[in-house]
Scaffold this motif. Sequence first.
Motif, PDB file in Angstrom:
ATOM      1  N   THR A 169     -12.114   1.513 -31.754  1.00 30.25           N
ATOM      2  CA  THR A 169     -12.206   1.309 -30.120  1.00 30.25           C
ATOM      3  C   THR A 169     -11.885   2.275 -29.223  1.00 30.25           C
ATOM      4  OG1 THR A 169     -12.963  -0.954 -30.949  1.00 30.25           O
ATOM      5  CG2 THR A 169     -11.975  -0.606 -28.567  1.00 30.25           C
ATOM      6  N   SER A 170     -10.199   2.647 -29.381  1.00 30.96           N
ATOM      7  CA  SER A 170      -9.554   3.222 -28.193  1.00 30.96           C
ATOM      8  C   SER A 170     -10.038   4.487 -28.298  1.00 30.96           C
ATOM      9  CB  SER A 170      -8.123   3.898 -29.199  1.00 30.96           C
ATOM     10  OG  SER A 170      -7.300   5.027 -28.053  1.00 30.96           O
ATOM     11  N   GLN A 171     -10.628   5.633 -29.350  1.00 30.61           N
ATOM     12  CA  GLN A 171     -11.546   6.740 -29.382  1.00 30.61           C
ATOM     13  C   GLN A 171     -12.702   6.517 -28.806  1.00 30.61           C
ATOM     14  OE1 GLN A 171     -11.475   8.401 -33.822  1.00 30.61           O
ATOM     15  NE2 GLN A 171      -9.448   8.567 -33.598  1.00 30.61           N
ATOM     16  N   MET A 172     -13.239   5.302 -28.950  1.00 29.07           N
ATOM     17  CA  MET A 172     -14.792   5.156 -27.871  1.00 29.07           C
ATOM     18  C   MET A 172     -14.533   4.987 -26.842  1.00 29.07           C
ATOM     19  SD  MET A 172     -17.313   3.423 -31.526  1.00 29.07           S
ATOM     20  CE  MET A 172     -18.174   3.678 -30.240  1.00 29.07           C
ATOM     21  N   SER A 173     -13.235   4.794 -25.936  1.00 28.79           N
ATOM     22  CA  SER A 173     -12.657   4.486 -24.865  1.00 28.79           C
ATOM     23  C   SER A 173     -12.756   5.483 -24.448  1.00 28.79           C
ATOM     24  CB  SER A 173     -12.235   3.178 -25.087  1.00 28.79           C
ATOM     25  OG  SER A 173     -12.533   2.019 -25.455  1.00 28.79           O
ATOM     26  N   GLU A 174     -12.041   6.002 -24.979  1.00 24.15           N
ATOM     27  CA  GLU A 174     -11.773   7.576 -24.531  1.00 24.15           C
ATOM     28  C   GLU A 174     -13.021   8.431 -24.359  1.00 24.15           C
ATOM     29  OE1 GLU A 174      -8.981  10.489 -25.953  1.00 24.15           O
ATOM     30  OE2 GLU A 174      -7.821   9.154 -26.028  1.00 24.15           O
ATOM     31  N   LYS A 175     -13.653   8.398 -25.254  1.00 28.21           N
ATOM     32  CA  LYS A 175     -15.089   9.618 -25.399  1.00 28.21           C
ATOM     33  C   LYS A 175     -15.704   8.904 -24.263  1.00 28.21           C
ATOM     34  CE  LYS A 175     -15.054  11.791 -29.212  1.00 28.21           C
ATOM     35  NZ  LYS A 175     -16.162  11.857 -30.520  1.00 28.21           N
ATOM     36  N   ALA A 176     -15.896   7.729 -24.106  1.00 26.00           N
ATOM     37  CA  ALA A 176     -16.806   7.220 -22.786  1.00 26.00           C
ATOM     38  C   ALA A 176     -16.276   7.601 -21.413  1.00 26.00           C
ATOM     39  CB  ALA A 176     -16.924   5.687 -22.854  1.00 26.00           C
ATOM     40  N   GLY A 177     -14.857   7.409 -21.308  1.00 26.75           N
ATOM     41  CA  GLY A 177     -14.045   7.246 -20.355  1.00 26.75           C
ATOM     42  C   GLY A 177     -14.272   8.953 -19.730  1.00 26.75           C
ATOM     43  N   GLU A 178     -14.762  10.066 -21.036  1.00 24.41           N
ATOM     44  CA  GLU A 178     -14.501  11.233 -20.562  1.00 24.41           C
ATOM     45  C   GLU A 178     -15.938  11.294 -20.537  1.00 24.41           C
ATOM     46  OE1 GLU A 178     -13.312  13.982 -24.407  1.00 24.41           O
ATOM     47  OE2 GLU A 178     -11.854  13.038 -24.183  1.00 24.41           O
ATOM     48  N   MET A 179     -16.964  10.790 -20.962  1.00 25.14           N
ATOM     49  CA  MET A 179     -18.629  10.950 -20.486  1.00 25.14           C
ATOM     50  C   MET A 179     -18.639  10.460 -18.983  1.00 25.14           C
ATOM     51  SD  MET A 179     -20.234   9.767 -23.555  1.00 25.14           S
ATOM     52  CE  MET A 179     -22.024  10.364 -23.373  1.00 25.14           C
ATOM     53  N   ILE A 180     -18.010   9.794 -18.822  1.00 31.01           N
ATOM     54  CA  ILE A 180     -18.135   9.394 -17.637  1.00 31.01           C
ATOM     55  C   ILE A 180     -17.965  10.030 -16.242  1.00 31.01           C
ATOM     56  CG2 ILE A 180     -17.268   7.347 -15.432  1.00 31.01           C
ATOM     57  CD1 ILE A 180     -17.605   5.237 -18.197  1.00 31.01           C
ATOM     58  N   ASN A 181     -16.587  10.721 -16.522  1.00 35.08           N
ATOM     59  CA  ASN A 181     -15.727  11.456 -15.758  1.00 35.08           C
ATOM     60  C   ASN A 181     -16.487  12.555 -15.269  1.00 35.08           C
ATOM     61  OD1 ASN A 181     -13.466   9.799 -15.465  1.00 35.08           O
ATOM     62  ND2 ASN A 181     -12.870  11.256 -16.657  1.00 35.08           N
ATOM     63  N   GLN A 182     -17.335  13.610 -16.603  1.00 33.81           N
ATOM     64  CA  GLN A 182     -17.960  14.254 -16.864  1.00 33.81           C
ATOM     65  C   GLN A 182     -19.485  14.197 -16.280  1.00 33.81           C
ATOM     66  OE1 GLN A 182     -18.627  15.575 -20.537  1.00 33.81           O
ATOM     67  NE2 GLN A 182     -16.931  16.339 -20.897  1.00 33.81           N
ATOM     68  N   MET A 183     -19.844  12.947 -15.755  1.00 32.74           N
ATOM     69  CA  MET A 183     -21.536  12.447 -15.221  1.00 32.74           C
ATOM     70  C   MET A 183     -20.836  12.997 -14.298  1.00 32.74           C
ATOM     71  SD  MET A 183     -23.216   9.620 -17.881  1.00 32.74           S
ATOM     72  CE  MET A 183     -23.768   9.090 -16.726  1.00 32.74           C
ATOM     73  N   SER A 184     -19.740  11.968 -13.461  1.00 27.38           N
ATOM     74  CA  SER A 184     -19.333  11.795 -11.551  1.00 27.38           C
ATOM     75  C   SER A 184     -19.178  12.947 -11.469  1.00 27.38           C
ATOM     76  CB  SER A 184     -18.001  10.912 -11.889  1.00 27.38           C
ATOM     77  OG  SER A 184     -17.012  10.248 -10.246  1.00 27.38           O
ATOM     78  N   GLU A 185     -18.948  13.865 -12.463  1.00 24.49           N
ATOM     79  CA  GLU A 185     -17.761  15.388 -11.630  1.00 24.49           C
ATOM     80  C   GLU A 185     -19.381  16.121 -11.507  1.00 24.49           C
ATOM     81  OE1 GLU A 185     -16.217  19.388 -13.006  1.00 24.49           O
ATOM     82  OE2 GLU A 185     -15.346  17.526 -13.492  1.00 24.49           O
ATOM     83  N   LYS A 186     -20.727  15.834 -12.209  1.00 20.80           N
ATOM     84  CA  LYS A 186     -21.792  17.074 -12.204  1.00 20.80           C
ATOM     85  C   LYS A 186     -22.425  15.737 -10.704  1.00 20.80           C
ATOM     86  CE  LYS A 186     -22.463  19.522 -15.700  1.00 20.80           C
ATOM     87  NZ  LYS A 186     -22.995  20.777 -15.818  1.00 20.80           N
ATOM     88  N   THR A 187     -22.440  14.493 -11.180  1.00 22.82           N
ATOM     89  CA  THR A 187     -23.436  13.619 -10.062  1.00 22.82           C
ATOM     90  C   THR A 187     -22.757  13.943  -7.935  1.00 22.82           C
ATOM     91  OG1 THR A 187     -23.477  11.942 -11.456  1.00 22.82           O
ATOM     92  CG2 THR A 187     -23.923  11.373  -8.250  1.00 22.82           C
ATOM     93  N   SER A 188     -21.507  14.474  -8.144  1.00 25.04           N
ATOM     94  CA  SER A 188     -20.846  14.969  -7.285  1.00 25.04           C
ATOM     95  C   SER A 188     -21.279  16.584  -6.821  1.00 25.04           C
ATOM     96  CB  SER A 188     -18.813  15.454  -7.387  1.00 25.04           C
ATOM     97  OG  SER A 188     -18.460  15.346  -6.303  1.00 25.04           O
TER      98      SER A 188
END
Length: 124
Positions: free
Chosen positions: A22-41
Motif C-alpha cells: 500500500t505504501s509503495q503504491m501510494s508512493e507511485k501514485a504520488g509520483e504519477m500525480i506529480n509527473q502529470m501535474s508537471e506535464k499539465t503545467s
Amino acid sequence: MSNSQNASFNAGEAKAQAEEKTSQMSEKAGEMINQMSEKTSQISEKAGEKTIQMSEKAGEKTSQASDMASEKSSQASDIASEKTSQAGGMLQSAKESVQEAGSQMMAKAGGAAEAVKNATGMNN
C-alpha cells in the motif's frame, strides 16, 4: 508453535506485506500525480506562449490593415482634391470664355448700332 500462533504470525506477516505494498503504491501514485501535474503545467505554459504569439500577430495584422486603409484614404483624398482643383480650373476657364463671348457680342452689337445710325443719318 501452535496453529493459532502460527496463524497469528502469518496474519501479521500478511498485514505487514499489505501495508508495504500500500505504501509503495501510494508512493507511485504520488509520483504519477506529480509527473502529470508537471506535464499539465508545461502544456499550459506552451498554450499561454502560443496565445501571446497569436495575439501579437493579430495586432500586427490589424496595424498593417489600418495603415493600408489610412494610406488608401489619403490617396483617395489627394485624388479628390486634384479633381476638384481641375474642375475649378475648368469652371474658371468656362467663365472667362463666356465673358469674352459676351464682350465680343456687345462690341458687335455696338458696332451694328453705329452702322445703323450712320446708315440712317442719326449719327450726325
